[in-house]
Scaffold this motif. Sequence first.
Motif, PDB file in Angstrom:
ATOM      1  N   GLU A 188       0.852  -1.202   0.000  1.00  0.00           N
ATOM      2  CA  GLU A 188       0.000   0.000   0.000  1.00  0.00           C
ATOM      3  C   GLU A 188       0.880   1.241   0.000  1.00  0.00           C
ATOM      4  OE1 GLU A 188      -2.317  -1.655   3.532  1.00  0.00           O
ATOM      5  OE2 GLU A 188      -3.597  -0.032   2.774  1.00  0.00           O
ATOM      6  N   LYS A 228       0.565   5.260   0.347  1.00  0.00           N
ATOM      7  CA  LYS A 228      -0.434   6.260   0.733  1.00  0.00           C
ATOM      8  C   LYS A 228       0.166   7.650   0.713  1.00  0.00           C
ATOM      9  CE  LYS A 228      -3.059   3.265   3.864  1.00  0.00           C
ATOM     10  NZ  LYS A 228      -3.368   3.025   5.278  1.00  0.00           N
ATOM     11  N   ASN A 229      -0.297   8.452  -0.209  1.00  0.00           N
ATOM     12  CA  ASN A 229       0.026   9.878  -0.249  1.00  0.00           C
ATOM     13  C   ASN A 229       1.534  10.154  -0.206  1.00  0.00           C
ATOM     14  OD1 ASN A 229      -0.861  12.489  -0.461  1.00  0.00           O
ATOM     15  ND2 ASN A 229      -0.901  12.825   1.754  1.00  0.00           N
ATOM     16  N   ASN A 243      -0.838   7.513  -4.537  1.00  0.00           N
ATOM     17  CA  ASN A 243      -1.614   6.490  -3.834  1.00  0.00           C
ATOM     18  C   ASN A 243      -1.735   5.266  -4.748  1.00  0.00           C
ATOM     19  OD1 ASN A 243      -2.664   7.774  -1.277  1.00  0.00           O
ATOM     20  ND2 ASN A 243      -3.254   9.300  -2.795  1.00  0.00           N
TER      21      ASN A 243
END
Lengths: 262, 252
Positions: free
Chosen positions: B3, B5-6, B21
Amino acid sequence: MSSLVEWAMFRAGRSVLDPLAAVGRFADLMVEMGRGLVEVKIWFPRTMEEAWSIGVGSLFIVLMISSFTGGVTALQAGYQFTGNIPIYVVGSLVTESVVLELGPVLVALILAGRIGARYAAELGTMRVTEQIDALESLGRSPASHLLIPRVLACLLMIPVLVVIADFVAVGTGWVIAKSTLGISNQDFAYGARVYWHPLDGWYSIIKGFFFAAAIGLISCYRGYTTQQGAEGVGRSVTGAVVTTSVLVLLLDVILAKLILKP
Amino acid sequence: MIEIKNVSKRFGSQKVLNGVNLVVNEGETMALLGPSGTGKSVLLKAIIGLIRPDRGEIIVDDQHVESLKRVALSKLRATIGYVFQNGALFDSMDVFENIRLGLTDEAEFKNPEYARTRAAECLRLVNLQPDTMKKMPAQLSGGMRKRVGIARAIAGKPKYVLYDEPTSGLDPVNSDIIDALVTRLKDELGVTSIMVTHDVRGSFRTADRIALLTGGKIVAIGPPDEFKESPVAEVRAFLERDFDLEGNGAAK
């Protein structure tokens, strides 16, 4: 006008921050090497290979430099002192000059070029071709695989090369003094002994040890932190040789002040 | 699962990643397309912890890569194979030693018989003869170096493989072999992959989903068929060269 002020402030800021960043990177590297020391099975065999490589590889140049150094010292001592001062002083001057100063310093300056340039170029090339990244990506420590063996090899071999250089230079000086100045073996040996302190030999080895640390650490640091391709490798090599040479001369002064007490 | 994220990353005044993302599911092959210099390789290096992002989170197997300690990061890296753009082979070692270093399990690494068998197996997977093992990297062509790099990355049977342009510079036959290898690793071993590539056709053949990274952000993502129909202008511009978008969407 404001852009000139901005530029001046930028340059002033960089001139403070860049050296601080370099100190931080060097400290990081030292910490990494400290952590890597636990991986003895990785660094020990590589250290032996490196030590053999730099020891044997540097022997010829060290023998050549030390022979010339001893010979020239004897010739110049003869030129300056014959007729005014007892001839045995040539033995003192050759031995003390070589062991205290010329042996360790000249060997270190030559090896700063030979070993320092090699290490900076090897590690710099590995950095720009992503080999160091590859090693890290495989979960392996560049410190124990690449840095510790090189630094320890310097610490092991350079003091040994300094001792060899001392013996060869004094021996060559003896032979040259005998053949050109007519000094007897007894006079040269007496001169060599008369001003000799037991500390002198150790001082030469201690200097060799500190110079080895400077050569190993600076060249590995410069190579390891190389950036921007072939040009960066060139800059690292030049930087390693120049920085190490200056540091050797600086350490020479500091160690003389700290260790040699009249 | 991976993952992202940002995630943002800046080099000097240049902002390379700007709030990326992305989620890559278990067993999925994700192709990451994008123009040169848009930070695709930077993103891959951030996933394996070689580059620390300025902002954002990278989570692999529930572990936050950007905040992992040295030992934990090494353990995580042992589960990830990384294929470097130019192979990044250790030029002081022969091909066998290079592949052996890819054996991240210490017992396997120390077993010379296993190491030799596994090296030969990995070389065959990338269409190289086992006798290549004795050669030094300098004796290999660019394409062979790249394939040895792939063999090294898969030697430790990683759970994840990150490919940085695995087929660039390879002839079509070997490109097909690498594409087939990516598919085989997914099908037989359930390997999760992220493949940074400019090879649009190859990515349509191998990827479960395709993402386009441009301007520091993922601007489009989806399965190949969906991606091909994307109305996003950057996707249209990127695919134009390889596909007849005005016609029926078939590869040229």
